[in-house]
Scaffold this motif. Sequence first.
Motif, PDB file in Angstrom:
ATOM      1  N   PHE A   1       4.559  -8.066  -2.484  1.00  0.00           N
ATOM      2  CA  PHE A   1       4.175  -7.828  -1.088  1.00  0.00           C
ATOM      3  C   PHE A   1       2.661  -7.907  -0.919  1.00  0.00           C
ATOM      4  CE2 PHE A   1       2.984  -5.256   2.565  1.00  0.00           C
ATOM      5  CZ  PHE A   1       3.800  -5.798   3.548  1.00  0.00           C
ATOM      6  N   MET A   2       1.917  -7.337  -1.877  1.00  0.00           N
ATOM      7  CA  MET A   2       0.464  -7.360  -1.771  1.00  0.00           C
ATOM      8  C   MET A   2      -0.073  -8.784  -1.889  1.00  0.00           C
ATOM      9  SD  MET A   2      -2.403  -5.084  -3.813  1.00  0.00           S
ATOM     10  CE  MET A   2      -1.850  -3.533  -3.103  1.00  0.00           C
ATOM     11  N   LYS A   3       0.494  -9.571  -2.772  1.00  0.00           N
ATOM     12  CA  LYS A   3       0.073 -10.965  -2.933  1.00  0.00           C
ATOM     13  C   LYS A   3       0.297 -11.750  -1.641  1.00  0.00           C
ATOM     14  CE  LYS A   3       0.615 -12.080  -7.858  1.00  0.00           C
ATOM     15  NZ  LYS A   3       1.449 -12.842  -8.830  1.00  0.00           N
ATOM     16  N   GLU A   4       1.446 -11.501  -0.996  1.00  0.00           N
ATOM     17  CA  GLU A   4       1.810 -12.264   0.188  1.00  0.00           C
ATOM     18  C   GLU A   4       1.155 -11.734   1.460  1.00  0.00           C
ATOM     19  OE1 GLU A   4       6.063 -12.114   0.201  1.00  0.00           O
ATOM     20  OE2 GLU A   4       6.269 -13.577  -1.433  1.00  0.00           O
ATOM     21  N   ASN A   5       0.675 -10.492   1.412  1.00  0.00           N
ATOM     22  CA  ASN A   5       0.087  -9.874   2.601  1.00  0.00           C
ATOM     23  C   ASN A   5      -1.226  -9.167   2.265  1.00  0.00           C
ATOM     24  OD1 ASN A   5       2.527 -10.058   4.688  1.00  0.00           O
ATOM     25  ND2 ASN A   5       3.362  -9.394   2.712  1.00  0.00           N
ATOM     26  N   PRO A   6      -2.196  -9.873   1.705  1.00  0.00           N
ATOM     27  CA  PRO A   6      -3.452  -9.213   1.327  1.00  0.00           C
ATOM     28  C   PRO A   6      -4.190  -8.606   2.516  1.00  0.00           C
ATOM     29  CG  PRO A   6      -3.692 -11.595   1.240  1.00  0.00           C
ATOM     30  CD  PRO A   6      -2.233 -11.319   1.417  1.00  0.00           C
ATOM     31  N   HIS A   7      -3.935  -9.138   3.739  1.00  0.00           N
ATOM     32  CA  HIS A   7      -4.623  -8.624   4.922  1.00  0.00           C
ATOM     33  C   HIS A   7      -4.199  -7.194   5.263  1.00  0.00           C
ATOM     34  CE1 HIS A   7      -0.931 -10.726   6.150  1.00  0.00           C
ATOM     35  NE2 HIS A   7      -0.817  -9.788   7.078  1.00  0.00           N
ATOM     36  N   PHE A   8      -3.123  -6.705   4.649  1.00  0.00           N
ATOM     37  CA  PHE A   8      -2.714  -5.315   4.853  1.00  0.00           C
ATOM     38  C   PHE A   8      -3.645  -4.353   4.123  1.00  0.00           C
ATOM     39  CE2 PHE A   8       1.758  -4.448   6.501  1.00  0.00           C
ATOM     40  CZ  PHE A   8       1.825  -5.610   7.254  1.00  0.00           C
ATOM     41  N   PHE A   9      -4.412  -4.871   3.169  1.00  0.00           N
ATOM     42  CA  PHE A   9      -5.115  -3.977   2.241  1.00  0.00           C
ATOM     43  C   PHE A   9      -6.607  -4.297   2.168  1.00  0.00           C
ATOM     44  CE2 PHE A   9      -0.788  -4.922   0.928  1.00  0.00           C
ATOM     45  CZ  PHE A   9      -0.223  -3.659   1.012  1.00  0.00           C
ATOM     46  N   LEU A  10      -7.432  -3.271   2.391  1.00  0.00           N
ATOM     47  CA  LEU A  10      -8.880  -3.418   2.298  1.00  0.00           C
ATOM     48  C   LEU A  10      -9.408  -2.353   1.343  1.00  0.00           C
ATOM     49  CD1 LEU A  10      -9.750  -4.003   6.054  1.00  0.00           C
ATOM     50  CD2 LEU A  10     -10.290  -5.565   4.191  1.00  0.00           C
TER      51      LEU A  10
ATOM     52  N   GLY B   1       0.935   1.845   0.184  1.00  0.00           N
ATOM     53  CA  GLY B   1       1.024   0.890   1.277  1.00  0.00           C
ATOM     54  C   GLY B   1       1.881  -0.310   0.928  1.00  0.00           C
ATOM     55  N   ALA B   2       1.724  -0.815  -0.295  1.00  0.00           N
ATOM     56  CA  ALA B   2       2.528  -1.958  -0.732  1.00  0.00           C
ATOM     57  C   ALA B   2       4.003  -1.572  -0.842  1.00  0.00           C
ATOM     58  CB  ALA B   2       2.011  -2.471  -2.070  1.00  0.00           C
ATOM     59  N   HIS B   3       4.252  -0.328  -1.239  1.00  0.00           N
ATOM     60  CA  HIS B   3       5.636   0.152  -1.407  1.00  0.00           C
ATOM     61  C   HIS B   3       6.345   0.248  -0.063  1.00  0.00           C
ATOM     62  CE1 HIS B   3       8.830   2.277  -3.629  1.00  0.00           C
ATOM     63  NE2 HIS B   3       8.971   2.983  -2.522  1.00  0.00           N
ATOM     64  N   PHE B   4       5.668   0.841   0.931  1.00  0.00           N
ATOM     65  CA  PHE B   4       6.287   1.050   2.239  1.00  0.00           C
ATOM     66  C   PHE B   4       5.880  -0.001   3.267  1.00  0.00           C
ATOM     67  CE2 PHE B   4       6.272   5.378   0.379  1.00  0.00           C
ATOM     68  CZ  PHE B   4       7.633   5.650   0.455  1.00  0.00           C
ATOM     69  N   GLN B   5       5.076  -0.970   2.830  1.00  0.00           N
ATOM     70  CA  GLN B   5       4.621  -2.063   3.688  1.00  0.00           C
ATOM     71  C   GLN B   5       3.860  -1.536   4.913  1.00  0.00           C
ATOM     72  OE1 GLN B   5       7.846  -4.818   4.428  1.00  0.00           O
ATOM     73  NE2 GLN B   5       8.367  -4.968   2.259  1.00  0.00           N
ATOM     74  N   ILE B   6       2.861  -0.682   4.605  1.00  0.00           N
ATOM     75  CA  ILE B   6       1.997  -0.082   5.618  1.00  0.00           C
ATOM     76  C   ILE B   6       0.557  -0.460   5.291  1.00  0.00           C
ATOM     77  CG2 ILE B   6       1.199   2.077   6.655  1.00  0.00           C
ATOM     78  CD1 ILE B   6       3.824   3.370   5.731  1.00  0.00           C
TER      79      ILE B   6
END
Length: 398
Positions: free
Chosen positions: A166-175, A140-145
């Motif tokens: 990307f994960m640091k800047e967009n933690p809401h992408f990941f649960l 998900g972090a690689h493809f920004q999904i």
Amino acid sequence: MATEEQLKDLNEIVYSVDPNFKDNGKPVKQLEKNTIFETTDKQRYKVLSVKDGDYGFQGMAVAPIVNGTPDVSQVTVVAAGTYPDDGRDFKAALKGMSPNGSPQADVALQYVGDLIDNNPNWTINQLSGYSQSAYMLKVGAHFQIPATVFSGWFQYRSLTPAEEKFMKENPHFFLNYRQKNDDVTKWNDFNSKWGNSDDFGTIVWVDGNSHKLTSWEFDKKTGQLKISDSLGNSEGAMIQASYFLMRGFLTQLTMLDQLKAKLKASGGGLSNNEKIYLDDQQALLAVNTGRATYQNAMANAIKIYQNAITDAEDIWQETLREARSQIEVLSDNEMKDSLSAIGATEQRIVGEPTEFFQQKINKAKMMDKKFESLAKEIKSKIDKMVQTDQQLAQQLKP
């Protein structure tokens, strides 16, 4: 997007991609492309692709069936967790304990990349996994999904610098839902409260000790994973709520972008009213998101304040009990006078803190009313514009 309950079901079903998979010792029919199945909530899905790959990797891409047709704008890709009876899978899990993570992650990256390249009409908007296949967070972090995983043990140190950023800047992408006393996750990756790896705020810690996928419970109306209302779960519940809010915000922004494109296509450009409408819709979205964020924080703050008021009362009662045990010869009023002489009064221990925290609660509720008033004002302006601009009203019809 699939609900979290649907994702749980998909994580169970994906094991059947393995031709050798057995459920409680009984062979299971292999899941193949074009298979149609139902999740717990009766949502039908079609299998668009399956992958039985190296290192014991199994994965699938599915789309919900909407109005009789697979909706390829909502494709979900899921990878199976560890199947202990598969030697390749088990070896991959052992390797996954190293800082480099599971070798299945590379297969997953290739699989999702190929799906994106070979299916330009698809929109892969969600990834999921369970246990070892929490490496879908990396994908998900690689493809920004966005990616949601259950009981996921994962070496966050295996992320590339770009993926980590990307994960640091967009933690809401990941649960990454994990139970605090789940020994499987604790001993496989050390991403615990005392561990040696940063999870960038993506782990939602929930009270419990099970690693089983079936141990998670879901709200029957929303399909969202249920987090019980306990003090130990307050942080996890707050993360879940705020991340869902951000995902919803991004979805609404995408819809506004699509509306903007639709309005432009209708006349080659945007009229003044169309520009005002889009600006107001964006403002309304920002206000509603801000209000929802504030309500989430307010609910947690009020809970803390109310607990503090209760604690103050408990302290006072304990003070009285301790005093009675030490000076039994005094009457109740004489004992309270003695305590008052050294500044220990009910007003000071209970009254003043209660008044302070109640003021905080009232202030929080007043701010919420301001958000509500502003939202109503903007919406009223939008409704009035649509009523007076018939061309705009026609364009907004679905």
